[in-house]
Design an enzyme around this catalytic site. Structure first.
Site, PDB file in Angstrom:
ATOM      1  CG  ASP A  32      -1.768   1.213   1.432  1.00  0.00           C
ATOM      2  OD1 ASP A  32      -2.172   1.399   2.391  1.00  0.00           O
ATOM      3  OD2 ASP A  32      -2.050   1.822   0.349  1.00  0.00           O
ATOM      4  CG  ASP A 218      -3.541   4.624  -1.984  1.00  0.00           C
ATOM      5  OD1 ASP A 218      -4.394   5.068  -1.521  1.00  0.00           O
ATOM      6  OD2 ASP A 218      -2.980   3.514  -1.692  1.00  0.00           O
TER       7      ASP A 218
HETATM    8  C1  LIG Z   1      -5.754  10.605   1.885  1.00  0.00           C
HETATM    9  C2  LIG Z   1      -5.871   9.400   1.389  1.00  0.00           C
HETATM   10  C3  LIG Z   1      -7.231   8.489   1.264  1.00  0.00           C
HETATM   11  C4  LIG Z   1      -6.949   6.921   0.945  1.00  0.00           C
HETATM   12  C5  LIG Z   1      -5.800   6.584   1.748  1.00  0.00           C
HETATM   13  N1  LIG Z   1      -5.904   4.995   1.258  1.00  0.00           N
HETATM   14  C6  LIG Z   1      -6.363   3.950   1.850  1.00  0.00           C
HETATM   15  O1  LIG Z   1      -6.623   4.046   2.888  1.00  0.00           O
HETATM   16  C7  LIG Z   1      -6.086   2.680   1.126  1.00  0.00           C
HETATM   17  N2  LIG Z   1      -6.384   1.581   2.077  1.00  0.00           N
HETATM   18  C8  LIG Z   1      -5.532   0.930   2.719  1.00  0.00           C
HETATM   19  C9  LIG Z   1      -6.284  -0.022   3.215  1.00  0.00           C
HETATM   20  N3  LIG Z   1      -7.420  -0.017   3.328  1.00  0.00           N
HETATM   21  C10 LIG Z   1      -7.510   1.167   2.255  1.00  0.00           C
HETATM   22  C11 LIG Z   1      -4.535   6.918   1.495  1.00  0.00           C
HETATM   23  C12 LIG Z   1      -4.921   8.541   2.064  1.00  0.00           C
END
Ligand SMILES: C[C@H]1CC[C@H](NC(=O)Cn2ccnc2)CC1
Length: 327
Positions: A32, A218
């Site tokens: 991630d 991401d």
């Molecule tokens: C501001 C952003 C918001 C989105 C965030 N990405 C995640 O939460 C990805 N994720 C990993 C585990 N479950 C979901 C990164 C920061």
């Protein structure tokens, strides 16, 4: 040194899972780039929460060193969360080893992690300024291994409904075509963040948007979460589309023809995704859920797997830059 591992997609390419060995124990983890904690399902979890998962048991590792008193707790953009304790152990990914990597043991996980039984934890590949370990934030696997890599980079070559590859320490020229188009990265928020100030819908020359939010690359987010005004303009081009509160986003008849969507990667490249690659899921009743959705005004655009699986992506920790190439 350099190494590579397979990235295997879950249903709808919602996440990609890769094999990692910790203290001689093999687990399947979600890499991630949007976070910076390496955490695993542990033997200390309640049995009801770890059922179906592979757990890491520190008592079975001869190289485990507990970090007395340290704790961590993280919550993700999708509302999921986890927390626990910390230690150090040897972590190997694709034959590349960090001998004393901070490994965060989950003693609590939220429901979506319990249900996702193929996922035994996460490898954060963002910047350690957002690592959640207290009293002292810990470095990521990539930050620790970077000095010993042939090149201070890792690449993501994710695919649509097929296994892809993460590579550490090399840029494998057989995995892409043409040039790699780089943009400088601003890591001050802990993300692989860059400006994205123009877009295209259904091709044509890019529409500049001075008010567009910066974007992050991401791998841990399934969708593309985009500024509201752009998303509204996109689905205005999709006949029969609607914003469905119960599904939590835009849906449309699966028979609809989706326009392509292009986003700026820094100042001088537009990454264009064909409409045929912009459906995230079929809902089973002839309607489809879009891969492009709103970021709910978060002030950041999240370029997740819906974008990344269409390109070869380079995360350059040496030059602090992000690049994409066609493939
Ligand atoms: C501001 C952003 C918001 C989105 C965030 N990405 C995640 O939460 C990805 N994720 C990993 C585990 N479950 C979901 C990164 C920061």
């Amino acid at each position: 040194e350099s190494g590579k591992v397979t990235a295997s997609p879950e249903k709808n390419d919602s996440e990609y899972l890769s094999p990692v060995t910790i203290g001689g124990q093999a687990l399947t983890l979600d890499f991630d780039t949007g976070s910076a904690d390496l955490w695993v399902f542990s033997s200390s979890l309640p049995a009801a929460d770890s059922s179906g998962h592979t757990t890491f048991d520190p008592s079975k590792s001869s190289t485990w060193q507990a970090y007395q008193g340290a704790t961590w707790q993280i919550s993700y953009g999708d509302g999921s969360a986890a927390d626990g304790t910390v230690g150090f152990d040897a972590v190997t990914i694709g034959g590349v080893t960090v001998s004393k990597q901070a490994v965060e043991l989950a003693t609590g996980v939220s429901g979506s992690f319990v249900q996702d039984t193929q996922n035994d934890g996460l490898v954060g590949l963002g910047f350690s300024t957002i690592n959640t370990v207290q009293p002292q934030p810990q470095k990521t696997f990539f930050e620790n291994v970077m000095p010993s890599l042939a090149l201070p980079v890792f690449t993501a070559n994710l695919d649509k409904d097929a296994s892809g590859t993460y590579t550490f320490g090399a840029i494998d020229s057989t995995q892409y075509t043409g040039d790699i188009h780089y943009t400088p990265v601003d890591s001050s928020n802990g993300f692989w963040e860059f400006p994205s100030s123009s877009y295209t819908i259904a091709g044509g020359s890019p529409t500049p948007c001075t008010t567009c939010s910066p974007a992050i690359a991401d791998t841990g987010t399934s969708l593309m979460l985009i500024d509201d005004d752009i998303v509204t303009a996109y689905y205005a081009q999709v006949s029969g589309s609607s914003l469905d509160q119960s599904q939590g986003g835009y849906i449309y008849p699966c028979s609809a023809t989706l326009p392509s969507f292009g986003v700026a990667i820094g100042a001088d490249y537009t990454a264009t995704i064909p409409g045929s690659a912009l459906t995230f899921a079929e809902l089973g009743d002839g309607t489809c859920f879009g891969g492009v959705q709103s970021n709910q005004g978060q002030g950041i655009q999240i370029y997740g797997d819906v974008l990344l699986r269409n390109f070869f992506a380079v995360f350059d920790g040496g030059a602090k830059r992000f690049g994409v190439a066609t493939k």
